[in-house]
Design an enzyme around this catalytic site. Structure first.
Site, PDB file in Angstrom:
ATOM      1  N   SER A  66      36.878  36.612  43.826  1.00  0.00           N
ATOM      2  CA  SER A  66      35.644  36.211  43.583  1.00  0.00           C
ATOM      3  C   SER A  66      35.330  35.276  44.678  1.00  0.00           C
ATOM      4  O   SER A  66      33.982  34.960  44.883  1.00  0.00           O
ATOM      5  CB  SER A  66      35.693  35.207  42.427  1.00  0.00           C
ATOM      6  OG  SER A  66      36.656  34.314  42.323  1.00  0.00           O
TER       7      SER A  66
ATOM      8  N   HIS B  39      34.149  43.028  41.266  1.00  0.00           N
ATOM      9  CA  HIS B  39      34.122  41.735  40.836  1.00  0.00           C
ATOM     10  C   HIS B  39      33.737  41.563  39.416  1.00  0.00           C
ATOM     11  O   HIS B  39      32.439  41.619  39.139  1.00  0.00           O
ATOM     12  CB  HIS B  39      33.458  40.776  42.071  1.00  0.00           C
ATOM     13  CG  HIS B  39      33.383  39.294  41.579  1.00  0.00           C
ATOM     14  ND1 HIS B  39      32.385  38.439  41.629  1.00  0.00           N
ATOM     15  CD2 HIS B  39      34.319  38.539  40.993  1.00  0.00           C
ATOM     16  CE1 HIS B  39      32.658  37.272  41.155  1.00  0.00           C
ATOM     17  NE2 HIS B  39      33.857  37.317  40.555  1.00  0.00           N
TER      18      HIS B  39
ATOM     19  N   GLU C 223      30.367  43.657  40.209  1.00  0.00           N
ATOM     20  CA  GLU C 223      29.771  43.515  41.677  1.00  0.00           C
ATOM     21  C   GLU C 223      30.539  44.707  42.222  1.00  0.00           C
ATOM     22  O   GLU C 223      31.796  44.562  42.328  1.00  0.00           O
ATOM     23  CB  GLU C 223      29.781  42.369  42.239  1.00  0.00           C
ATOM     24  CG  GLU C 223      28.659  41.314  41.482  1.00  0.00           C
ATOM     25  CD  GLU C 223      28.930  39.865  42.162  1.00  0.00           C
ATOM     26  OE1 GLU C 223      28.078  39.071  42.039  1.00  0.00           O
ATOM     27  OE2 GLU C 223      29.979  39.429  42.659  1.00  0.00           O
TER      28      GLU C 223
ATOM     29  N   ASN D 120      27.735  34.365  42.290  1.00  0.00           N
ATOM     30  CA  ASN D 120      28.064  33.189  42.728  1.00  0.00           C
ATOM     31  C   ASN D 120      27.237  32.451  43.727  1.00  0.00           C
ATOM     32  O   ASN D 120      26.833  31.353  43.871  1.00  0.00           O
ATOM     33  CB  ASN D 120      29.499  33.039  43.134  1.00  0.00           C
ATOM     34  CG  ASN D 120      30.417  33.212  41.776  1.00  0.00           C
ATOM     35  OD1 ASN D 120      30.102  32.903  40.831  1.00  0.00           O
ATOM     36  ND2 ASN D 120      31.706  33.630  42.146  1.00  0.00           N
TER      37      ASN D 120
HETATM   38  P1  NAI Z   1      45.587  34.382  36.104  1.00  0.00           P
HETATM   39  O1  NAI Z   1      46.322  33.250  36.770  1.00  0.00           O
HETATM   40  O2  NAI Z   1      45.279  34.367  34.732  1.00  0.00           O
HETATM   41  O3  NAI Z   1      46.384  35.630  36.307  1.00  0.00           O
HETATM   42  C1  NAI Z   1      46.853  35.948  37.413  1.00  0.00           C
HETATM   43  C2  NAI Z   1      48.141  36.990  37.279  1.00  0.00           C
HETATM   44  O4  NAI Z   1      48.613  37.713  38.451  1.00  0.00           O
HETATM   45  C3  NAI Z   1      49.083  36.257  36.706  1.00  0.00           C
HETATM   46  O5  NAI Z   1      49.794  36.792  35.455  1.00  0.00           O
HETATM   47  C4  NAI Z   1      50.395  36.169  37.911  1.00  0.00           C
HETATM   48  O6  NAI Z   1      51.656  36.179  37.347  1.00  0.00           O
HETATM   49  C5  NAI Z   1      50.016  37.541  38.449  1.00  0.00           C
HETATM   50  N1  NAI Z   1      50.374  37.599  39.851  1.00  0.00           N
HETATM   51  C6  NAI Z   1      50.101  36.556  40.901  1.00  0.00           C
HETATM   52  N2  NAI Z   1      50.699  36.917  41.983  1.00  0.00           N
HETATM   53  C7  NAI Z   1      51.029  38.280  41.719  1.00  0.00           C
HETATM   54  C8  NAI Z   1      51.351  39.282  42.539  1.00  0.00           C
HETATM   55  N3  NAI Z   1      51.717  39.026  43.988  1.00  0.00           N
HETATM   56  N4  NAI Z   1      51.707  40.593  42.207  1.00  0.00           N
HETATM   57  C9  NAI Z   1      51.435  40.686  40.905  1.00  0.00           C
HETATM   58  N5  NAI Z   1      51.164  39.704  39.999  1.00  0.00           N
HETATM   59  C10 NAI Z   1      50.894  38.434  40.568  1.00  0.00           C
HETATM   60  O7  NAI Z   1      44.462  34.570  37.013  1.00  0.00           O
HETATM   61  P2  NAI Z   1      42.855  35.261  36.803  1.00  0.00           P
HETATM   62  O8  NAI Z   1      42.005  34.140  36.160  1.00  0.00           O
HETATM   63  O9  NAI Z   1      43.040  36.326  36.002  1.00  0.00           O
HETATM   64  O10 NAI Z   1      42.404  35.649  38.035  1.00  0.00           O
HETATM   65  C11 NAI Z   1      43.060  36.619  38.929  1.00  0.00           C
HETATM   66  C12 NAI Z   1      41.858  37.057  40.004  1.00  0.00           C
HETATM   67  O11 NAI Z   1      40.739  37.361  39.605  1.00  0.00           O
HETATM   68  C13 NAI Z   1      41.615  35.945  41.030  1.00  0.00           C
HETATM   69  O12 NAI Z   1      41.513  36.879  42.264  1.00  0.00           O
HETATM   70  C14 NAI Z   1      40.641  35.295  40.995  1.00  0.00           C
HETATM   71  O13 NAI Z   1      39.809  34.724  41.885  1.00  0.00           O
HETATM   72  C15 NAI Z   1      39.452  36.573  40.244  1.00  0.00           C
HETATM   73  N6  NAI Z   1      38.813  36.142  39.200  1.00  0.00           N
HETATM   74  C16 NAI Z   1      38.897  35.431  38.390  1.00  0.00           C
HETATM   75  C17 NAI Z   1      37.646  34.929  37.272  1.00  0.00           C
HETATM   76  C18 NAI Z   1      38.193  33.857  36.409  1.00  0.00           C
HETATM   77  O14 NAI Z   1      37.031  33.352  35.678  1.00  0.00           O
HETATM   78  N7  NAI Z   1      39.129  33.542  35.953  1.00  0.00           N
HETATM   79  C19 NAI Z   1      36.300  35.491  37.370  1.00  0.00           C
HETATM   80  C20 NAI Z   1      36.383  36.471  38.684  1.00  0.00           C
HETATM   81  C21 NAI Z   1      37.051  36.924  39.391  1.00  0.00           C
END
Ligand code: NAI
Length: 507
Positions: A122, A143, A155, A193
């Site tokens: 993001s 995104h 996006e 954003n």
């Molecule tokens: P989250 O913390 O809920 O999930 C991330 C997951 O990735 C976890 O299960 C973790 O164990 C896993 N993980 C971390 N490093 C890893 C690796 N090297 N290999 C494999 N798995 C790995 O995070 P969330 O909220 O789902 O966000 C994930 C991505 O999405 C980030 O890049 C964030 O910026 C993006 N994003 C998040 C939004 C939100 O509102 N939460 C909205 C749009 C984008």
């Protein structure tokens, strides 16, 4: 069901976002392989999605056979190497450039040459993540928004070297998943954003100047513009640990562009842990999940209302005079107000004090009303005092404009009241995005209405309030504040006379 554009999709990172993307990919008919470095994350994601589909089937909203088929399409991957057969891999892991780059470098050696790789980042640059890849042309940003199944916009972001075919494939697939794709240039904040910078930051600036408290600002923007949530309700929902860093990041990435300047208010609240609904207290306190809203100040009781005189330079003067007539006011028609008259001004962008001085009006009896918004189209009227306004004149104006039962807020003097400042800022930032070619005007409108839930796209909002009015507000705010954040975008200036959203076809 049509054959999905990608038959086997790998999801790396099965947290909140990865899980949501997996859900819509499986529903589109793709086989979905789930990989996560955290031991129980994949099982949790599968269980949660399975339970959700079962629930829908129980309620009769999903064919039980389909629920079973969706579940069967989700499979765990024990290692990254098991994603070798995927024709698309979407990454939703931790938001760190080094970790994402390392992941894609590894994936490049695993998947087939024709496979597409995508990141759900993001805030990181898609070009930066792709730097160092052997085939950056098959890599793009993809995104999504949280919660993915409900936020139906995505996006598609082309980095410097992304090929048009890669974007086209991701765009087609987004539609198959039931989402609306928008094309974004690889710029800080992409579309949603970036476009969202105007609302909260300008509202924070208004609060920081003591013009009105945050609850009043929320009420005004909901009632005058039709936002579902006020900016401070929205901050509480999103939580400042998410939104403050986004404000800082976009501001810094644009080399301290004043339009995106964050506020010390949110920095301090974040430092103090007062982040929003999830911590039980943000701008509002929450009891059992419900925001505790202080009641509005009562309408003052005024025995006899003074006569009213309206400045010849007031915006929407004819409408204002008709409104006053409808409210039963005694209207003075002389060239200047009598000694007893309540004096009304309706500036665009200017503050009430400046207007009183320039028009040589008695500031003690002068009150401003915001008429950027058509009175018939608003549920609330907003009045502004100046530091010299007498309290009996303030109360008289408040009582007069409440006579037909419409809500009235009285704010302190500032250029542009509340709505003018926030609307002009939103329209100006959106116009500047068109100028910078971050996306097409059409995609901008789509992304903002779907991704931010605004009642109108920012360009349509500009047209609704009048591009010339918005420009006038900005020019005058610049004079009042001497602040380059109100500098109108050249795109807006060029369209001031003809309208903004009329030109959707021209990007
Ligand atoms: P989250 O913390 O809920 O999930 C991330 C997951 O990735 C976890 O299960 C973790 O164990 C896993 N993980 C971390 N490093 C890893 C690796 N090297 N290999 C494999 N798995 C790995 O995070 P969330 O909220 O789902 O966000 C994930 C991505 O999405 C980030 O890049 C964030 O910026 C993006 N994003 C998040 C939004 C939100 O509102 N939460 C909205 C749009 C984008």
């Amino acid at each position: 069901m049509t054959t999905p554009r990608f038959t086997t999709v790998g999801i790396v990172g099965t947290g909140a976002m990865g899980r949501g993307i997996a859900q819509i990919a499986a529903q589109a008919g793709s086989a979905v392989l789930l990989f996560d470095t955290q031991a129980d994350a994949i099982a949790k994601a599968r269980d949660a999605l399975g339970a959700q589909w079962d629930k829908l089937a129980d309620k009769g909203r999903l064919d039980p056979a389909q629920a079973t088929a969706h579940k069967a399409r989700l499979r765990p991957a024990a290692s990254l190497a098991e994603l070798a057969g995927c024709d698309l891999v979407v990454e939703a892991i931790v938001e760190r450039l080094d970790v994402k780059k390392a992941l894609f470098a590894e994936l490049e050696g695993i998947v087939q040459p024709a496979a597409v790789l995508a990141s759900n980042t993001s805030s990181l640059s898609v070009t930066a993540i792709a730097a160092g890849l052997k085939r950056p042309e098959r890599f793009a940003g993809y995104h999504f928004f949280n919660p993915v199944p409900l936020m139906k916009v995505v996006e598609v972001i082309a980095g410097l070297k992304t090929s048009p075919d890669t974007c086209a494939a991701l765009t087609d697939y987004a539609r198959q998943m039931g989402h609306t794709p928008v094309q974004a240039a690889d710029t800080p904040g992409f579309v949603v954003n970036h476009a969202g910078r105007g609302y909260g930051t300008e509202a924070l600036r208004i609060v920081s100047e003591g013009v009105a408290d945050f609850a009043t600002i929320d009420r005004i923007l909901k009632d005058q513009v039709g936002f579902r949530l006020g900016p401070f309700e929205l901050f509480d929902l999103t939580a400042l640990d998410v939104s403050h860093p986004v404000m800082e990041s976009i501001y810094r990435q644009y080399y301290d562009e004043p339009r995106y300047r964050p506020s010390v208010i949110t920095a301090q609240r974040l430092a103090g842990g007062v982040v929003g609904r999830k911590s039980g207290e943000g701008f509002y306190k929450y009891v059992d999940g419900a925001a505790q809203m202080a009641p509005e100040p009562p309408v003052p009781q005024v025995a006899e209302l003074p006569p009213v005189w309206v400045s010849p330079r007031a915006a929407r003067r004819a409408e204002l005079l008709q409104l006053l007539k409808d409210l039963g006011a005694k209207i003075e028609t002389g060239p200047s107000p009598s000694m007893h008259a309540l004096t009304l001004v309706a500036p665009l962008g200017f503050d009430v004090t400046t207007v009183a001085v320039v028009e040589r009006l008695d500031p003690a009896r002068t009150i401003g009303i915001d008429l950027l918004v058509d009175d018939k189209a608003t549920r609330r009227r907003v009045l502004a005092t100046n530091p010299a306004t007498r309290s009996d004149m303030r109360d008289a104006a408040h009582a007069l404009f409440s006579r037909d039962g419409k809500a009235v807020s009285v704010v302190r003097d500032s250029g542009g009241f509340v709505t003018q400042r926030v609307v002009a800022t939103i329209v100006n930032i959106a116009s500047d995005m068109c100028q910078q070619r971050v996306c097409s005007p059409r995609d901008l409108e789509t992304a903002v209405t779907l991704g931010l839930g605004y009642p109108l796209g920012p360009l349509a909002m500009g047209d609704k309030f009048g591009p010339a009015n918005v420009l006038e507000v900005l020019f005058n705010l610049q004079t009042v504040y001497g602040d380059p954040r109100y500098r109108p975008s050249p795109w807006l200036r060029r369209r001031g006379a003809i309208g903004l959203s009329l030109l959707h076809e021209e990007s």
